[in-house]
Design a protein around this motif. Structure first.
Motif, PDB file in Angstrom:
ATOM      1  N   ILE A 165      -0.969   4.213   6.143  1.00 45.42           N
ATOM      2  CA  ILE A 165      -0.034   3.420   5.063  1.00 45.42           C
ATOM      3  C   ILE A 165      -0.341   3.485   3.734  1.00 45.42           C
ATOM      4  O   ILE A 165       0.005   2.789   3.171  1.00 45.42           O
ATOM      5  N   VAL A 186       4.628   6.981  -8.786  1.00 37.50           N
ATOM      6  CA  VAL A 186       3.447   7.188  -8.006  1.00 37.50           C
ATOM      7  C   VAL A 186       2.902   8.508  -7.895  1.00 37.50           C
ATOM      8  O   VAL A 186       1.783   8.676  -8.056  1.00 37.50           O
ATOM      9  N   ASP A 190      -0.716   9.442  -9.253  1.00 37.74           N
ATOM     10  CA  ASP A 190      -1.719   9.741  -8.311  1.00 37.74           C
ATOM     11  C   ASP A 190      -2.305  11.414  -8.625  1.00 37.74           C
ATOM     12  O   ASP A 190      -3.637  11.390  -8.453  1.00 37.74           O
ATOM     13  N   TYR A 191      -1.375  12.007  -8.695  1.00 31.68           N
ATOM     14  CA  TYR A 191      -1.881  13.573  -9.221  1.00 31.68           C
ATOM     15  C   TYR A 191      -2.906  13.593 -10.060  1.00 31.68           C
ATOM     16  O   TYR A 191      -3.937  14.280 -10.111  1.00 31.68           O
ATOM     17  N   SER A 231      -5.246   3.372   1.030  1.00 33.04           N
ATOM     18  CA  SER A 231      -6.481   3.942   0.480  1.00 33.04           C
ATOM     19  C   SER A 231      -7.914   3.079   0.729  1.00 33.04           C
ATOM     20  O   SER A 231      -8.640   3.135   0.016  1.00 33.04           O
ATOM     21  N   ARG A 250      -4.058   2.836 -10.237  1.00 32.06           N
ATOM     22  CA  ARG A 250      -3.669   1.400  -9.557  1.00 32.06           C
ATOM     23  C   ARG A 250      -3.536   0.793 -10.977  1.00 32.06           C
ATOM     24  O   ARG A 250      -2.610  -0.031 -11.246  1.00 32.06           O
ATOM     25  N   THR A 261      -2.485   5.237  -5.131  1.00 31.17           N
ATOM     26  CA  THR A 261      -3.785   4.974  -4.232  1.00 31.17           C
ATOM     27  C   THR A 261      -4.982   5.273  -4.826  1.00 31.17           C
ATOM     28  O   THR A 261      -6.033   5.143  -4.378  1.00 31.17           O
ATOM     29  N   THR A 262      -5.329   5.675  -6.230  1.00 34.45           N
ATOM     30  CA  THR A 262      -6.502   5.791  -6.811  1.00 34.45           C
ATOM     31  C   THR A 262      -6.791   4.660  -7.838  1.00 34.45           C
ATOM     32  O   THR A 262      -5.723   4.008  -8.325  1.00 34.45           O
ATOM     33  N   PRO A 287       0.904  -1.143   0.043  1.00 37.33           N
ATOM     34  CA  PRO A 287      -0.008  -0.025   0.095  1.00 37.33           C
ATOM     35  C   PRO A 287       0.825   1.347   0.089  1.00 37.33           C
ATOM     36  O   PRO A 287       0.581   2.346  -0.857  1.00 37.33           O
ATOM     37  N   VAL A 288       1.993   1.323   0.799  1.00 36.05           N
ATOM     38  CA  VAL A 288       2.679   2.415   0.933  1.00 36.05           C
ATOM     39  C   VAL A 288       3.047   3.148  -0.383  1.00 36.05           C
ATOM     40  O   VAL A 288       3.022   4.179  -0.682  1.00 36.05           O
ATOM     41  N   ALA A 307       2.634   1.924  -3.446  1.00 34.14           N
ATOM     42  CA  ALA A 307       1.836   1.950  -4.740  1.00 34.14           C
ATOM     43  C   ALA A 307       0.753   2.832  -5.130  1.00 34.14           C
ATOM     44  O   ALA A 307       0.669   3.762  -4.069  1.00 34.14           O
TER      45      ALA A 307
END
Ligand code: SF4
Ligand code: SF4
Lengths: 352, 704
Positions: free
Chosen positions: B380, A334, A338-339, B383, A299, A294-295, A289-290, A292
């Motif tokens: 962490i 990433v 993400d942005y 998400s 992903r 996050t959207t 998770p950290v 990778a």
């Protein structure tokens, strides 16, 4: 009467970071077991060494940073990092290389960036890449599956090899690696690559004893076991489907495309899917998770890019496996991904 | 459009992203009928229980009131009255702890019930369909009805919209765990709810009426279906259970697939939402004439031996409810009471908090039921929060920026679209109280904006003042210049008069000589010449006199200068004492010129005051009155200075002026800021508590 005041929500799901990380660890067990079955006890010792060093490093650094390390260790993130690293290393890697790797992973790739949640890169993969670049020979010295070996090696042999470099009977690692014909038996990925470079076709390369029905002996089952573990993770909603699926699809599509262009020069998607660390990478490493994306869209892009790079680096790069490189490479992108993949908020128009 | 309503009729709904499935625990409280309660010892009726302004007080301590008698009167569209929940005596009207996360004291009417429970004369609105709509709306307003689902928005404003309503949505979703007040109300009073819907339908004329109920409430669904079966236009929708499906925006999305545009209202997409409780209250108001004085409150949680729903009079203190539900405090290690549900409710600061129009639940959970969040761990970036967010936000990013106090970035990630449903914090494995961070960040942003606004205003004021001062200074300098000019001229004139004297003396000498000569030589002609000379001399003397009279004036002026400087000294002293920082240079020996500076210093708060003090030196004061006048002037100046200083103090308090007074003011502001942040957070909480089963948030935005 004094009443306790807290912020809503007052209810909380039972899940916490530690339990999540532990669940991930448990789900590697099928693959772990398969690795032990095919490659002997070495991986178990690697795991023990890596965990000891990783936890020690984490505790020491947190102590230095004046943080409560007992609580931090209970989140099991260092345990998972050590486990992943151990699973990626050749089973009979000398102990100090493993220890160094675990130290790198926790000390540099994680804590130096600010600890859990702040690391840009996947710690296990950073350590793996550093080790691979620093000790290329040791890091690619995979023994053939036990089932193909002339001399078997037991628990004590593994222990001795890891700590002294020689088995109980005095064989060195290289002697053990030599196959029946006296040639060193490389991993399937390595072997196919070298053979193609030597001018053989894929089919000819796969005629060797370490191949069976288009994949490497043992490796197929190991990947299958990781796949099973990964599916459990998906079912338990610990990870989302986006990264594994897009990564595996991208591996298939990229490899399939190359294979269609020239079946003699490029191995089949099937081979790529079930060789090396593909499944381990797809379900357990890329989904960290950290580091990778996050959207959801992010992903998909993240996973697909890793899949793409895995095949490309395996085919054209200098190293036999490529999951670590691909993951670290994509970790770097990433923030950008993400942005630009922020979801459309309720009631807002689609951006631009 | 037909297809949309067709889809809805067939039970094909859209979904909203995210959402969570916390344990429902509704059976704890929804098994028994809504119970009636004995009267409490005291009732605390908060004057303002809705969003808007409070009504005008109609009673005084000592008054006897009847049940249903208005205690306040609506004087303005945003005021909603409150009524006496039972008959009794108004004992006090004073601040009392309020049903608000902050527990701030609010103006509250305390009533001691007389036990007779005697109603005021009730006047139902006969035959409402044939009455003018305005009358019906007025009736709703006078019955004190404001949204009962969450925000407490005045209902009469909602039911008089400017735009056409396509869907009237009646919200009976009640997606928060534990709460079952709407559930029980629908089961037991479906028919009256339908009557209420009829009234709203009459007012709004919507194309379709949807009654949304989560599918975990089959009895309520059935009851509403039966109640609405005569009216085929009313569609009872059984929607999938998922928190927060009852949030206004989410429910709209589920039913119609539409989204309320950012910054807009549901009416912008043709939708109007009302809570079932509100519908029930409207029916009461129209058909029986009863105002809103009671509501259903769920008592739930394992600390109650007798959980269930009760009819609670508005103003009933929570302690009374606890007693009725047989609350067992021993089951909680640290005592904790929640008003509202476990996801969006807030902790009570006292058990004396009264029930208000939006109170739907009192929760007393054991520790086992509601696991207390462990200490916050680092994010962490899993998400899980983003996956759970119904507004498709990235809670982890907002959290990141909120924690780092990068408020503008948090805003960029649409912090203000967060409905504070708590789904993100519910799932967060690192146990981060995300919603808390958002509330704080929102409050801080609001405060910042407010401060910026005020600073802008202060700067404008400051600049305007600077300009004015400069103009005045220029004017003064001009005056001085003119005065100096005048003095110079006078001096010149004086000099020229001295010249006159000399010539007069010469003339006199000549004349004497001539007289003598005439006496000696030719007396007759001499006499003539002497007469001529005398005449000349007289003329010269006259001239001289007139100039010397001119000369007196500069002398007077210097006296006046003294007066002025005395005034200035007095002023300067005062000003220095009370307002040292305003005009630091005035402390030095105040001469005529500096006096103007002093008055300039005072000027900032007192424009008219400067004028007389300037007139005085130019003045027409009689020299004989010098000393007296000077004293008078000094006294006047002192008084003025004092007043100016006081004015200025006041001014400074009103607006944090960026210049002179800033250090102290800044301190004050700093301290105030904290309080205001707290209050703003509290306000934010209250406002957003709203929600989830809310139907009334709709026009919330139009207000804010
Ligand atoms: S759920 Fe919690 S830990 Fe996970 S990304 Fe969100 S804030 Fe971070
Ligand atoms: S509280 Fe806000 S950020 Fe969290 S899930 Fe609800 S809407 Fe999203």
């Amino acid at each position: 009467m004094s009443l306790r005041i807290a912020s809503s929500p007052h209810q909380h799901s039972k899940r916490n970071t530690g339990s999540l990380m532990r669940l991930v660890c448990y789900c590697t067990l099928p693959g772990f077991a398969a690795q032990l079955w095919f490659f002997g006890w070495g991986t178990l010792f690697q795991f023990i060494i890596a965990v000891a060093v990783a936890l020690g490093t984490e505790a020491a650094i947190l102590e230095l940073r004046k943080k409560d390390f007992e609580k931090a260790l209970s989140d099991c993130s260092a345990l998972l990092t050590a486990l992943l690293l151990a699973l990626c290393l050749p089973p009979l890697t000398p102990w100090w290389i493993t220890a160094l790797g675990a130290f790198f992973a926790i000390g540099i790739a994680k804590q130096l960036y600010g600890g859990l949640g702040h690391n840009l890169f996947n710690p296990a993969m950073v350590a793996y890449v550093i080790l691979l670049v620093s000790f290329p020979v040791a890091m690619t010295s995979w023994l053939p599956p036990q089932q193909l070996m002339q001399q078997g090696y037991g628990l004590l042999d593994s222990l001795s090899l890891i700590f002294t470099g020689y088995s109980n009977e005095g064989y060195s690692l290289n002697q053990l690696r030599s196959g029946a014909d006296g040639f060193t038996m490389a991993t399937p990925l390595d072997s196919v690559k070298t053979d193609i470079d030597l001018g053989l076709t894929v089919e000819e390369a796969m005629a060797k004893p370490q191949f069976h029905e288009g994949t490497g002996v043992g490796w197929f089952w190991i990947n299958l076991a990781y796949l099973a573990g990964g599916l459990v993770l998906l079912k338990a909603k610990v990870i989302n489907w986006h990264i594994p699926l897009s990564m595996l699809l991208a591996v298939s599509v990229t490899a399939g495309f190359l294979h269609l262009m020239s079946p003699d020069l490029y191995a089949s998607p099937w081979f790529h899917l079930f060789s090396g660390g593909t499944m381990l990478g797809a379900f357990f490493i890329a989904t960290d998770p950290v580091s990778a994306s996050t959207t959801n869209l992010g992903r998909l892009i993240f996973g697909a890019s890793i899949g793409f790079w895995v095949v490309i680096i395996r085919t054209y790069g200098g190293y036999p496996d490529a999951v670590a490189f691909a993951v670290v490479l994509m970790n770097m992108s990433v923030p950008l991904i993400d942005y630009y993949t922020r979801p459309r908020t309720y009631g807002h128009k689609a951006r631009r | 459009m037909q297809s949309l309503i067709e889809k809805i009729r067939q039970g094909k709904f859209s979904d909203f992203p995210g959402g969570v499935h916390p344990p429902q625990r509704k059976t704890l409280s929804n098994q028994t009928p809504i119970a009636k309660l004995p009267l409490p010892q005291r009732l605390y009726v908060t004057i303002k229980q809705h969003i808007g302004v409070e009504g005008h007080l109609e009673v005084r301590p000592g008054d006897m009131v009847l049940k249903g008698q208005p205690l306040t009167k609506s004087m303005n569209p945003f005021a909603v009255p409150v009524h006496a929940p039972t008959s009794g005596e108004v004992t006090t009207i004073a601040p009392h702890v309020s049903a608000h996360p902050s527990g701030l004291a609010e103006m509250t009417i305390e009533i001691r019930p007389d036990g007779k429970d005697e109603w005021i004369a009730l006047a139902p609105l006969q035959d409402y369909q044939n009455q003018p709509k305005l009358k019906v709306i007025e009736r709703i307003c006078h019955a004190g009805i404001s949204g009962m689902g969450g925000a407490g928005f005045p209902t009469h404003i909602k039911v008089s919209p400017k735009k056409n309503v396509e869907f009237l949505v009646v919200n009976g979703v009640e997606c928060e765990p534990y709460i079952s007040s709407d559930d029980r109300l629908m089961r037991e009073h479906a028919w009256q709810i339908r009557q209420g819907i009829d009234v709203i339908t009459h007012l709004l004329n919507p194309k379709h009426v949807l009654i949304a109920i989560e599918d975990n409430k089959p009895e309520a669904l059935h009851a509403m279906q039966v109640a609405c079966q005569e009216n085929p236009d009313y569609v009872v929708c059984s929607i999938p259970t998922k928190y927060p499906a009852g949030g206004e925006k989410q429910l709209i999305q589920v039913l119609t697939g539409r989204e309320v545009p950012n910054g807009g209202l549901p009416i912008d997409v043709g939708i109007m939402m009302q809570n079932v409780g509100t519908c029930f209250a409207i029916a009461d108001a129209i058909f029986t004439g009863k105002p809103l004085i009671q509501r259903v409150v769920t008592l739930s949680g394992e600390c109650f031996d007798k959980p269930g729903n009760v009819w609670a009079l508005l103003g009933t203190p929570v302690s009374h409810l606890l007693q009725q539900g047989q609350y067992q405090p021993k089951r909680q290690r640290s005592r904790q009471l929640i008003m509202g549900g476990p996801m969006m409710g807030f902790n009570l600061v006292s058990d004396q908090v009264p029930v208000v129009k939006i109170t739907n639940c009192i929760l007393a959970p054991t520790e086992r039921e509601m696991v207390q969040a462990d200490e916050e761990q680092p994010c962490i970036r899993c998400s899980a929060c983003a996956d759970a967010c119904p507004a498709s936000l990235l809670p982890q990013q907002i959290f990141w920026h909120a924690k780092a106090k990068e408020l503008d970035k948090a805003g960029e990630y649409n912090l203000f679209d967060c409905i504070e449903c708590g789904a993100c914090a519910y799932v967060c494995p690192s146990q981060i109280p995300l919603v808390h961070y958002y509330r704080v960040a929102k409050a801080e942003i609001r405060l910042q904006e407010e401060e910026k606004h005020q600073a802008d205003k202060a700067r404008e004021r400051f600049e305007a003042r600077k300009l004015r001062l400069e103009q005045e200074k220029a004017e003064r300098e001009e005056k001085h210049r003119q005065a100096a000019e005048a003095r110079r001229k006078a001096l010149e004139q004086q000099e020229s008069t001295t010249g006159n004297k000399v010539s007069a003396a010469v003339a006199r000498a000549k004349a004497r000589q001539q007289t003598q000569a005439a006496k000696e030589e030719t007396p007759a002609s001499d006499k003539v010449a002497a007469a001529v000379a005398r005449a000349k001399a007289r003329k010269a003397r006259q001239e001289q006199e007139s100039t010397s009279r001119d000369k007196v004036e500069p002398g007077e002026e210097s006296k006046q200068d003294k007066v002025a400087s005395a005034i200035a000294r007095a002023k300067a002293k005062k000003a220095k004492q009370e307002n040292a920082s305003t005009a630091p240079d005035q402390a030095e020996s105040p001469t005529g010129e500096q006096q103007t500076k002093a008055s300039a210093g005072l000027n900032q708060t007192r424009e008219s005051g400067a004028e007389p003090s300037e007139k005085q030196p130019a003045g027409d004061m009689a020299p004989s009155k010098d000393t007296k006048a000077a004293r008078v002037a000094a006294a006047v100046a002192r008084a003025k200075a004092r007043k100016a200083a006081a004015d200025q103090d006041k001014d400074q308090k009103l607006s944090p002026a960026p210049e002179s007074a800033s250090p102290t003011v800044a301190l004050e502001v700093d301290e105030e800021k904290k309080q205001r942040v707290a209050a703003a957070i509290a306000r934010a909480k209250a406002k957003k508590r709203v929600g989830v089963s809310s139907t009334d948030k709709q026009q919330d935005k139009s207000k804010s």
